[in-house]
Design an enzyme around this catalytic site. Structure first.
Site, short mmCIF file in Angstrom:
data_model
loop_
_atom_site.label_atom_id
_atom_site.label_comp_id
_atom_site.label_asym_id
_atom_site.label_seq_id
_atom_site.Cartn_x
_atom_site.Cartn_y
_atom_site.Cartn_z
N PRO A 75 41.59 44.18 27.87
CA PRO A 75 40.60 44.89 28.87
C PRO A 75 41.11 45.40 30.18
CG PRO A 75 43.15 43.11 29.05
CD PRO A 75 43.01 44.35 27.76
N MET A 76 39.46 45.46 30.40
CA MET A 76 39.52 46.27 31.96
C MET A 76 37.90 45.54 32.51
SD MET A 76 40.74 50.48 30.60
CE MET A 76 39.24 49.97 28.99
N ALA A 77 38.32 45.44 33.79
CA ALA A 77 37.01 44.80 34.35
C ALA A 77 36.06 45.93 34.75
CB ALA A 77 38.17 44.65 35.74
N CYS A 127 47.05 42.67 35.33
CA CYS A 127 46.66 43.26 36.17
C CYS A 127 47.09 43.62 37.49
CB CYS A 127 45.27 42.16 36.73
SG CYS A 127 44.22 43.54 37.65
N ASN A 184 51.28 48.91 25.06
CA ASN A 184 49.34 49.42 25.84
C ASN A 184 50.54 50.09 27.40
OD1 ASN A 184 48.20 48.07 28.88
ND2 ASN A 184 47.15 49.39 27.19
N GLY A 212 43.25 51.25 26.02
CA GLY A 212 42.54 51.04 27.53
C GLY A 212 41.87 52.00 28.05
N ARG A 213 41.89 53.07 29.12
CA ARG A 213 41.94 54.63 29.48
C ARG A 213 41.86 55.09 28.34
NH1 ARG A 213 45.30 55.64 34.12
NH2 ARG A 213 46.96 54.30 32.51
#
Length: 322
Positions: free
Chosen positions: A16-18, A100, A200, A224-225
């Site tokens: 999950p990435m805002a 986060c 992660n 993610g990234r």
């Protein structure tokens, strides 16, 4: 890997990435082989649930696969209510954010700030697990700061509270995204709990994915990234894990198709004005090389969806001709 009643088809999960893992991006990653894509973080504060941003993040119409929704907050009762609300909206899994590192989240004592307060962690986890009849997962960091890596303690609390699986980013809150992720703490967490553990942090290539799986012994990987501007990384990693061989780089024609489709999905999801602005950062990730600097500068000046779409088409037409 199993999360409650849900059997994942492989070991690859979208982090999950805002501002990144909206429905458009999640669906692309799922199509390219991710087994699960976790939504952007949603606040547990009910006062913001009716904002445009929250409504868009809660939209699951047309969603592919298992719907995992991440919630954030520091009040056990509000977190429980947020979990119930999102299950009513169609969530299959509730994910709790304790990873986060952003200041605006941590100043409210949410996100990874919670790792400083194990009793509150326990209260939140117990409240959320009791509030819903779907699996509840948790995302944490290795600790608050390098001198206080309490990931094993938090993981054991999570297991005791009925958390279905645990994702761990290999940095502390203080580290933010600086330096390199470390996997020793993740390995220790895996050795000290029996629930599924997901690694992660800095997983940006098929070789790195293989290394992290082997070194930590985890059940799955969360990316993610490494997927920003490269949703096909899941296909590349899965092929390598299955065969030991690397896929050929994505062909120009396919990259063109993906980018144009992504643009269309962003315009459809956000409308033209917001869609244009979201498109700028995504296209910047797709075309992030030094020799693409001028294209990025030109793209970021455009103010209509048609102009953005046409410029991407023109870029790839020129690429093929040359």
């Amino acid at each position: 890997m199993q999360i409650g009643p849900y059997q994942l088809k492989n070991q690859l999960i979208v982090a999950p990435m805002a501002g990144v893992t909206d429905q458009a991006f999640r669906n692309l990653c799922l199509r390219y082989g991710a087994a699960l894509a976790v939504s952007e973080m949603l606040s547990s504060n009910p006062e913001v649930w009716d904002t445009d941003k929250s409504r868009q993040r809660m939209t699951h119409s047309g969603e592919e696969g298992i719907r995992s929704v991440q919630i954030a907050g520091a009040d056990p009762e509000l977190m429980a209510q947020a979990a119930q609300f999102n299950v009513e909206q169609g969530a299959h899994i509730i994910d709790i954010n304790m990873g986060c590192p952003a200041k605006k989240v941590n100043k409210k004592l949410a996100g990874s700030a919670l790792m400083q307060n194990p009793p509150l962690v326990k209260d939140i986890l117990q409240a959320v697990v009791a509030a819903v009849d779907v699996p509840v997962t948790l995302k944490i960091r290795t600790g608050w700061e390098p001198e206080h890596r309490n990931g094993v303690q938090i993981a054991q609390i999570a297991e005791d509270c009925g958390i279905a699986s645990l994702a761990v980013h290999g940095r502390t809150r203080q580290c933010m995204y600086k330096g390199n992720a470390e996997y020793d703490t993740i390995k220790a967490i895996k050795q000290n709990v029996s629930i599924p553990v997901v690694a992660n942090g800095d997983i940006d290539s098929p070789e790195k994915a293989r290394f992290v799986l082997d070194y930590t012994g985890v059940d799955a990987l969360m990316i993610g990234r490494g997927a920003q501007g490269r949703p096909w990384i899941f296909r590349e990693i899965q092929h390598y894990l299955e065969t030991g061989n690397k896929l050929a780089p994505i062909e120009v024609a396919e990259q063109r198709q993906v980018m144009l489709e992504h643009l269309t999905k962003l315009y459809d999801l956000y409308g033209e004005y917001k869609g244009i602005r979201f498109a700028r950062k995504h296209i910047g990730w797709y075309l992030d090389q030094e020799d693409q600097r001028q294209f990025r500068a030109d793209f970021n000046q455009l103010e209509t969806a048609a102009e953005q779409y046409s410029l991407v088409e023109y870029y790839f037409d020129e690429l093929v001709q040359n």
